[in-house]
Enzyme design. Structure first.
Site, PDB file in Angstrom:
ATOM      1  N   GLU A 131       0.924  -1.113  -0.026  1.00 29.48           N
ATOM      2  CA  GLU A 131       0.121   0.019  -0.072  1.00 29.48           C
ATOM      3  C   GLU A 131       0.922   1.316  -0.141  1.00 29.48           C
ATOM      4  OE1 GLU A 131      -2.643  -1.509   3.353  1.00 29.48           O
ATOM      5  OE2 GLU A 131      -3.952  -0.891   1.969  1.00 29.48           O
ATOM      6  N   GLU A 151      -4.016  -9.621   3.176  1.00 26.91           N
ATOM      7  CA  GLU A 151      -4.773  -9.549   4.109  1.00 26.91           C
ATOM      8  C   GLU A 151      -6.070 -10.398   4.169  1.00 26.91           C
ATOM      9  OE1 GLU A 151      -3.578  -7.152   2.407  1.00 26.91           O
ATOM     10  OE2 GLU A 151      -2.640  -5.606   3.529  1.00 26.91           O
TER      11      GLU A 151
END
Ligand code: NAI
Length: 726
Positions: A131, A151
């Site tokens: 990210e 995730e």
């Protein structure tokens, strides 16, 4: 879990041991930028995997701020020391919530930078690391770099704008696939998708600096990910629905993949800032969902399972560079593939050349199927086949470092194999049995130097199922156990250690679970009802369909070695009758169910129905309507109760090991956390004890004696988490 998991754990270790180092590093990091010409290099140095700790987050923000104010700096390179770009969040911050600044603030700062930022990727750029990279303006990577957003494997979704930025770069399908599988991709695929901009070999930081200089010289646009847009007409509901359908089977029961889809949908349909808000709402839902706790439990459980209490880290491991396998049947062939896949040569020993040829032929067919699916190349098929040699002569195992026996499940046959083997192998070679049920300590009596002997219980298909149940015999030496635990990792298995008892952890629990399923059928449920309920619970298939798949004759043969006090004739009557009729399961297109040739879909059989009615009468059982809830309770409370017995007897070190076994060996849904976690956290120990006592009254104590451990925990208000056997 993938290597992303490794990184997360490494991160947690680091954070625990390096608190003071972090403190000083934080000071170093604040605003510290190395200047090379007009390029500022922001160095991250948080070994071992550059986890994005609080200090790293603070450092990143202040570096971007000071670069903005520094006229000498024209562009920035985000670089990491050590073996990888940032490999993920700092897992020690899980639960307590991250300390400020948040990763969201970091990516906001990076993406608002007035100066171009190039991220230099290598190693494993995972999760939060990815990210961060996505919030930079350009990404350059080594060819060996891997990127990923894992995730979903922890029951959550990327929470620092990853779901909003990635689709803007790669389009929706690619982003959906990456986020909902959580699997990492190679640099080449990342480049092709648009997730990164360039690949270069050599010194990645030097390459990133040149890239930044080039961008400055060309006056290249800032290329801010959040300024890109996606066309809602192109990525419409149909496209999302089609994707949802394509993953439905794989993600059955899981909530996070659907939330990921919703987040990506927001990236298409909402302005960036609103999409980020939606992502935040969805991540909050994920965090509040018991599935994320369950998956985090599983994540830690798998790591814990390979730690054996009292086993020193300093014990010297034995080298395993060649493996012998005795028996090239269903299991032997699959076991061999595990070693060949990682380059360890295997010698297969069989009773005849024909059996050898058959075994080798099946292995080849498996590899060729993988090649057809593009998973390996044709050359790799040959390379792997070349690592197998076959023999019918024990003398050819004289140099093996490890020999695994996978012959028929019969004590006498196994004893003969091991006494012959003891005469030919090196005295220090490790010897292992793949037995499903037999007493490892009894087999050990015929092994010369029994301290090098143990059980290595693989699961079928052995090249696919991730579990390796390691059975520690009374005499197994610590270095042998440690070597096999390490070897398990090397062949990509999830290891868990069991003590010696009938069926060890997994099959002993299976026996109670299957017993209840069979009794329920006798009491009035249909096999298809039982299987449907178990499937809907999240199991890969019902236990009755599983028996058809494995072959009903296996059970019948096994019972021939037992006397009737050791099993429940009522529960096995149906199977033995079917076997007597030549209905052996899928392999004969008829077992409990019927099968169309070449099709594995079970079809309810009138013959089975008749035998069930007949057996109910024979055993004086009045059939009744059975609720779906009773099926869940009977099957899984029995499984759980035996799990408590295993813990009580010290056959498993921890409840979480049992969860690891059941998830990886039997397909118990990971999102429920395994049978022990599920029972304690979703149902509650007290409720289960109460039901077990009721079942004992109705169905007798033989199958329903509450485990003394369960009774004690309920009386004391204790938790399974506190049970740590030595
Ligand atoms: P299988 O019948 O498919 O293969 C056994 C092989 O061993 C045959 O190819 C046979 O020719 C060979 N063999 C028998 N005696 C031998 C000897 N004295 N020397 C050399 N080769 C010999 O059986 P399977 O299913 O592979 O089972 C093997 C072992 O693995 C058993 O102990 C079984 O309980 C265990 N196991 C089986 C699982 C399964 O799902 N099939 C799962 C986990 C363990």
């Amino acid at each position: 879990m993938t290597s992303s998991g490794e990184s997360l754990v490494a991160a947690s270790k680091n954070a625990q041991t390096n608190a003071s180092v972090n403190q000083s590093r934080r000071l170093d990091m604040q605003g510290s930028i190395e200047k090379r010409g007009g390029i500022g290099i922001v160095w991250i140095d948080n070994p071992p995997v550059n986890a994005i700790s609080q200090a790293v987050r603070e450092g990143l923000i202040s570096a971007v701020e000071s670069a903005a104010a520094d006229d000498e700096i024209q562009a920035l390179v985000l670089a990491c020391r050590g073996r990888t770009f940032m490999a993920g969040a700092d897992i020690t911050e899980f639960g307590g919530g991250p300390k400020p600044p948040s990763l969201g603030e970091v990516v906001d700062a990076l993406s608002a930078s007035p100066k171009v930022i190039v991220a230099a990727l290598f190693g494993t750029t995972f999760g939060g690391g990815m990210e961060v990279a996505l919030a930079c303006n350009y990404r350059i990577a080594l060819p060996s770099a891997k990127i990923g957003l894992p995730e979903v494997k922890l029951g959550i979704i990327p929470g620092a704008q990853g779901t909003q930025r990635l689709p803007r770069l790669t389009g929706v399908d690619f982003a959906l696939k990456m986020i909902t599988t959580g699997n990492p991709i190679e640099a080449a695929e990342a480049l092709e998708s648009g997730a990164i901009d360039r690949i270069e070999d050599g010194d990645i930081v030097a390459a990133a600096i040149s890239y930044a200089e080039e961008l400055v010289a060309a006056d290249a646009p800032l290329k801010r990910t959040h300024e890109l847009t996606l066309d809602p007409a192109q990525f419409n509901d149909e496209c999302f629905d089609a994707f949802r359908t394509s993953i439905a089977r794989r993600t059955r029961g899981m909530h996070a993949p659907e939330r990921a889809i919703q987040a990506v949908k927001a990236a298409v349909n909402l302005p960036f800032t609103d999409g980020v808000k939606r992502e935040r709402e969805l991540i909050r839902e994920c965090v509040a969902d018991p599935q994320s706790k369950a998956l985090q439990h599983v994540f830690f459980a798998e790591r814990e399972a390979t730690k054996v209490p009292g086993l020193s880290r300093d014990v010297e491991l034995k080298p395993v560079n060649s493996v012998g396998i005795i028996g090239a049947g269903t299991m032997g062939g699959g076991i061999a593939m595990n070693f060949i896949n990682v380059g360890i040569p295997v010698t297969l020993l069989e009773m005849s050349e024909e059996a050898l040829e058959k075994g080798r032929g099946i292995i080849r067919k498996n590899y060729e199927a993988s090649a057809r699916k593009g998973r390996i190349s044709d050359e790799q098929v040959e390379e792997r086949m070349n690592l197998i040699s076959g023999t019918t002569n024990y003398a050819d195992l004289a140099d093996a470092d490890l020999v695994i026996e996978a012959v028929f499940e019969n004590m006498d046959v196994k004893k003969t194999v091991f006494s012959t083997l003891s005469e030919v192998v090196r005295p220090d070679a490790i010897l292992a049995s793949n037995t499903s049920y037999l007493d490892i300590n009894e087999i050990a009596t015929v092994v010369a130097n029994p301290e090098r002997f143990l059980g290595m219980h693989f699961f079928s298909p052995a090249n696919v199922m991730r579990l390796l149940e390691i059975v520690r015999g009374e005499k197994t030496a610590p270095e042998v156990l440690a070597t096999i635990l390490k070897l398990g990792k090397r062949i990509n298995k999830v290891g868990a250690v069991a003590g010696v008892c009938y069926g060890f952890i997994g099959n002993r629990m299976l026996s109670g679970y299957a017993h209840e399923a069979n009794m329920l059928v006798l009491e009035g449920a249909t096999p298809e009802q039982v299987d449907r309920v178990l499937y809907d619970f999240g199991m890969p298939m019902g236990v009755i369909a599983m028996a058809d798949m494995a072959g009903l004759d296996i059970g019948t043969r096994m019972r021939e070695n037992l006397d009737e006090s050791q099993y429940d004739v009522r529960a096995s009557y149906l199977y033995d009758r079917l076997v007597g009729m030549g209905r052996l399961g899928q392999k004969t297109n008829a077992g409990v169910y019927d099968y169309e040739p070449g099709n594995r879909t079970p079809i309810p059989s009138p013959i089975t129905k008749e035998i069930i009615a007949e057996s109910a009468e024979k055993f004086g059982i009045e059939q009744r309507e059975i609720s779906d809830e009773e099926i869940i309770e009977r099957c899984f409370y029995s499984l759980f109760n035996i799990g408590c017995d295993l813990l009580n007897e010290g056959m498993a070190y921890r409840a979480s090991d049992i969860d690891t076994v059941y998830i990886n060996g039997y397909g118990f849904p990971a999102w429920r956390g395994g049978p022990m976690h599920w029972a304690e956290n979703t149902i509650g120990l007290e409720r289960i004890l109460e039901r077990i006592r009721e079942f004992a009254k109705l169905h007798g104590e033989r199958w329903w004696t509450p485990s003394p451990l369960l009774v004690r925990l309920v009386a004391e208000g204790g938790s399974l988490r506190d049970i740590k056997n030595q």
